[in-house]
Write an enzyme that holds these catalytic residues in place. Structure first.
Site, mmCIF file in Angstrom:
data_model
loop_
_atom_site.group_PDB
_atom_site.id
_atom_site.type_symbol
_atom_site.label_atom_id
_atom_site.label_comp_id
_atom_site.label_asym_id
_atom_site.label_seq_id
_atom_site.Cartn_x
_atom_site.Cartn_y
_atom_site.Cartn_z
ATOM 1 N N TRP A 187 33.294 42.375 41.974
ATOM 2 C CA TRP A 187 34.531 43.147 42.136
ATOM 3 C C TRP A 187 35.782 42.285 42.061
ATOM 4 O O TRP A 187 36.878 42.802 41.908
ATOM 5 C CB TRP A 187 34.512 43.912 43.474
ATOM 6 C CG TRP A 187 34.143 43.059 44.655
ATOM 7 C CD1 TRP A 187 32.911 42.970 45.232
ATOM 8 C CD2 TRP A 187 34.988 42.174 45.391
ATOM 9 N NE1 TRP A 187 32.927 42.070 46.274
ATOM 10 C CE2 TRP A 187 34.196 41.573 46.400
ATOM 11 C CE3 TRP A 187 36.340 41.816 45.311
ATOM 12 C CZ2 TRP A 187 34.699 40.639 47.310
ATOM 13 C CZ3 TRP A 187 36.850 40.884 46.206
ATOM 14 C CH2 TRP A 187 36.034 40.311 47.194
ATOM 15 N N ASN A 188 35.636 40.957 42.216
ATOM 16 C CA ASN A 188 36.871 40.161 42.357
ATOM 17 C C ASN A 188 37.585 39.905 41.022
ATOM 18 O O ASN A 188 38.798 39.695 41.004
ATOM 19 C CB ASN A 188 36.612 38.856 43.117
ATOM 20 C CG ASN A 188 35.623 37.947 42.456
ATOM 21 O OD1 ASN A 188 34.890 38.359 41.559
ATOM 22 N ND2 ASN A 188 35.578 36.708 42.889
ATOM 23 N N LYS A 198 26.017 46.379 34.699
ATOM 24 C CA LYS A 198 26.164 47.061 36.001
ATOM 25 C C LYS A 198 27.374 46.416 36.681
ATOM 26 O O LYS A 198 27.285 45.303 37.213
ATOM 27 C CB LYS A 198 24.887 46.860 36.827
ATOM 28 C CG LYS A 198 25.035 47.113 38.336
ATOM 29 C CD LYS A 198 25.194 48.586 38.662
ATOM 30 C CE LYS A 198 25.274 48.823 40.175
ATOM 31 N NZ LYS A 198 26.530 48.344 40.794
ATOM 32 N N PRO A 199 28.532 47.113 36.634
ATOM 33 C CA PRO A 199 29.696 46.551 37.329
ATOM 34 C C PRO A 199 29.591 46.815 38.829
ATOM 35 O O PRO A 199 28.868 47.718 39.252
ATOM 36 C CB PRO A 199 30.869 47.335 36.730
ATOM 37 C CG PRO A 199 30.285 48.631 36.295
ATOM 38 C CD PRO A 199 28.828 48.407 35.992
ATOM 39 N N ALA A 200 30.325 46.058 39.625
ATOM 40 C CA ALA A 200 30.337 46.265 41.077
ATOM 41 C C ALA A 200 30.763 47.701 41.367
ATOM 42 O O ALA A 200 31.664 48.232 40.706
ATOM 43 C CB ALA A 200 31.324 45.294 41.720
ATOM 44 N N SER A 201 30.141 48.324 42.371
ATOM 45 C CA SER A 201 30.468 49.731 42.648
ATOM 46 C C SER A 201 31.880 49.874 43.220
ATOM 47 O O SER A 201 32.444 50.957 43.202
ATOM 48 C CB SER A 201 29.435 50.361 43.582
ATOM 49 O OG SER A 201 29.351 49.599 44.755
ATOM 50 N N GLY A 209 28.059 36.599 41.620
ATOM 51 C CA GLY A 209 28.135 37.188 42.957
ATOM 52 C C GLY A 209 27.644 36.197 44.002
ATOM 53 O O GLY A 209 27.743 34.981 43.803
ATOM 54 N N SER A 210 27.082 36.717 45.068
ATOM 55 C CA SER A 210 26.727 35.831 46.186
ATOM 56 C C SER A 210 25.447 35.045 45.905
ATOM 57 O O SER A 210 24.580 35.475 45.133
ATOM 58 C CB SER A 210 26.523 36.672 47.447
ATOM 59 O OG SER A 210 25.317 37.402 47.346
ATOM 60 N N GLU A 240 26.223 32.689 38.523
ATOM 61 C CA GLU A 240 27.500 32.094 38.937
ATOM 62 C C GLU A 240 27.694 32.575 40.373
ATOM 63 O O GLU A 240 28.004 33.739 40.605
ATOM 64 C CB GLU A 240 28.589 32.572 37.971
ATOM 65 C CG GLU A 240 29.768 31.653 37.937
ATOM 66 C CD GLU A 240 30.866 32.145 38.858
ATOM 67 O OE1 GLU A 240 30.855 31.689 40.024
ATOM 68 O OE2 GLU A 240 31.689 32.960 38.415
ATOM 69 N N LEU A 241 27.469 31.672 41.320
ATOM 70 C CA LEU A 241 27.332 32.091 42.720
ATOM 71 C C LEU A 241 28.462 31.562 43.599
ATOM 72 O O LEU A 241 29.510 31.173 43.112
ATOM 73 C CB LEU A 241 25.955 31.645 43.224
ATOM 74 C CG LEU A 241 24.774 32.065 42.316
ATOM 75 C CD1 LEU A 241 23.455 31.509 42.808
ATOM 76 C CD2 LEU A 241 24.706 33.585 42.186
ATOM 77 N N CYS A 273 35.480 32.719 43.737
ATOM 78 C CA CYS A 273 34.408 31.735 44.017
ATOM 79 C C CYS A 273 34.945 30.317 43.924
ATOM 80 O O CYS A 273 34.361 29.399 44.503
ATOM 81 C CB CYS A 273 33.273 31.895 43.025
ATOM 82 S SG CYS A 273 32.610 33.544 43.008
ATOM 83 N N GLU A 293 31.809 30.017 52.999
ATOM 84 C CA GLU A 293 32.900 30.474 52.138
ATOM 85 C C GLU A 293 33.652 31.606 52.859
ATOM 86 O O GLU A 293 33.032 32.584 53.287
ATOM 87 C CB GLU A 293 32.255 30.995 50.848
ATOM 88 C CG GLU A 293 33.192 31.287 49.728
ATOM 89 C CD GLU A 293 32.428 31.785 48.484
ATOM 90 O OE1 GLU A 293 31.368 32.415 48.629
ATOM 91 O OE2 GLU A 293 32.935 31.548 47.383
HETATM 92 C C1 SIN Z 1 35.220 33.618 40.240
HETATM 93 O O1 SIN Z 1 35.817 33.569 41.276
HETATM 94 O O2 SIN Z 1 34.020 33.860 40.220
HETATM 95 C C2 SIN Z 1 35.847 33.405 38.898
HETATM 96 C C3 SIN Z 1 37.139 32.741 38.907
HETATM 97 C C4 SIN Z 1 37.617 32.353 37.534
HETATM 98 O O3 SIN Z 1 36.982 32.582 36.511
HETATM 99 O O4 SIN Z 1 38.685 31.784 37.471
#
Ligand code: SIN
Length: 476
Positions: A151-152, A175-178, A229-230, A251-252, A285, A380
């Site tokens: 979602w971010n 599947k995008p974040a709900s 995601g996480s 990508e966590l 992240c 985090e």
């Molecule tokens: C992320 O927070 O997972 C991606 C950030 C970015 O691509 O700059």
């Protein structure tokens, strides 16, 4: 909403579809529902996968020129609809509108990059020892791909996966974040208008992230899964994907350190700190989680950072001058509150902020003299909190920076060239920002080490993630 790209439907085989059961998507700035979407099931998901598998048989044989030209058209359409996409993104994610506009451009840079990069998926000719046979390698798409996005960054994480997959000749189930599916659905609409054949890109909407994730990770017809995601969910998907030995990219989570050495340019370091910390209210992240400041410049940095943080304008993302929006949901807010309280209980001082404002808004905060035992130093936070720690020597800073199971991004400021090389090489991170608080760039490989993930996105490496190498031996 008066925006033709705001569509309350999932996307299957070139059609926008409805379903009897729906779920609501909420604007985190207001708590109000902005729309309803099909709450599709695991059984529906199998149909999405079958469609992607079927369409792959023809998409894989299209020429690179054809795929590149569809991606180029898509790039133009995203560019033309930048404002509509940004408005939808802000509505569902709470992100300040200025940031949403930047994200649309960033997202589109992946479409542009991979439209070009597909043309360079070179194989090799291998010199033979006997002079008789001829050995070659070629690269081919891995097959149907499942992409699960967070979602971010509702658009950039999508294009960073989907653009290379399409460029490589793969079909996709997304599947995008709900919490933030509408931006992705707008992308689906534009992909259709760009001429992407039916069934090559499909988008499933559902509240059942766990069930859909498991189906995507275990279904034999999916050859690769890519997830952002996480770490916790990434670990589960990795286990599930092992049942069919699927290719996987993860990508966590991160826990980025940001170090300021004694001869750094402090004004520049403060600018980098604001960029690296407050983008998307700290919900990235790669967001800085731990600030390590050398004793000689600690007070100077703390005071200048606090002054800069005091200037940040918090407010609903839709207001033009808003710089820090709300957190995504209640559990995100509670985590921020827990980290601040825990740090204060362990001796930290609040230099500024430290309070919830209203709804999901939290004050941009600076904490000084944070204990190394505070939760914020090893978990985090995903919120607008700067936690400042003091260090004496370079080795100590490196040791502290690396003392985490995560290794996504790391940042440091120094004007000593030798120190820059030494520290950059010693940091256990997939990406290092040296005298900058930003590392994201479509041309550079994005990804982490340790429990921050597997594989790279963007760059040449980001295309290789969707390609298999085939070796051909022409005998005699
Ligand atoms: C992320 O927070 O997972 C991606 C950030 C970015 O691509 O700059």
């Amino acid at each position: 909403m008066q925006n033709r790209l705001f569509i309350e439907k999932a996307f299957l085989n070139g059609e926008f579809i409805t379903f009897e059961r729906t779920f609501s998507v909420v604007n985190p700035a207001t708590g109000q529902a902005i729309g309803q979407l099909p709450d599709l099931t695991v059984e529906n998901c199998r149909e999405f996968i079958d469609v992607a598998h079927e369409s792959w048989t023809s998409w894989r044989t299209t020429s690179i020129a054809e795929r590149a030209s569809i991606l180029n058209r898509l790039f133009q359409l995203i560019e033309q609809h930048r404002e509509e996409l940004a408005q939808i993104m802000t509505l569902e994610s709470g992100k300040p509108i200025q940031e949403s506009r930047i994200e649309v451009a960033y997202a589109n840079s992946f479409v542009e990059w991979f439209a070009e990069e597909a043309k360079r998926s070179y194989g090799q000719t291998i010199p033979t020892q006997d002079g008789k046979s001829r050995l070659q390698t070629i690269k081919q798409g891995v097959g149907p791909v499942a992409a699960i996005t967070p979602w971010n960054f509702p658009l950039a994480m999508l294009t960073r996966k989907v653009a290379p997959a399409l460029a490589a000749g793969c079909s996709v189930v997304l599947k995008p974040a709900s919490q933030t599916p509408f931006t992705a659905i707008a992308f689906a609409k534009l992909s259709q208008e760009a001429g992407l054949p039916d069934g090559v890109f499909n988008l499933i909407t559902s509240k059942d992230s766990k069930g859909i994730g498991e189906e995507l990770a275990t279904n034999e017809k999916i050859r690769k899964i890519s997830f952002t995601g996480s770490t916790e969910v990434g670990r589960t998907l990795m286990q599930q994907a092992s049942s069919t030995i699927k290719r996987i990219s993860l990508e966590l989570g991160g826990n980025a350190p940001f170090m300021v050495f004694k001869d750094a340019n402090i004004d520049e370091a403060v600018k980098g700190a604001i960029a690296g910390k407050f983008r998307n209210a700290g919900q990235t992240c790669v967001a800085v989680n731990r600030f390590y400041i050398q004793a000689q410049v600690y007070d100077q940095f703390k005071d200048k950072l606090t002054a800069a943080v005091s200037q940040l304008k918090v407010g609903p993302g839709i207001e033009e001058d808003s710089q820090v929006g709300p957190l995504i949901n209640q559990s995100g807010l509670e985590k921020v509150e827990r980290h601040v309280q825990d740090a204060v209980n362990k001796g930290a001082q609040i230099e500024i902020g430290g309070q919830r404002i209203n709804g999901l808004f939290y004050q941009p905060t600076v904490l000084s003299n944070v204990s190394r035992h505070a939760s914020i130093s090893f978990e985090e936070t995903f919120g607008p909190i700067c936690a400042l720690f003091k260090f004496e020597h370079e080795e100590e800073a490196i040791q502290l920076a690396n003392a985490t199971p995560f290794g996504l991004a790391a940042y440091f400021y120094s004007q000593d060239v030798q120190q820059c090389f030494r520290v950059a090489e010693a940091l256990e991170a997939g990406m290092v920002g040296i005298n900058t608080g930003m590392v994201s760039n479509a041309a550079a490989p994005f990804g982490g080490v340790k429990q921050s993930g597997l594989g790279r996105e963007g760059a040449t490496q980001g295309l290789d993630e969707y390609l298999e190498v085939k070796y051909l031996n022409f005998g005699g």
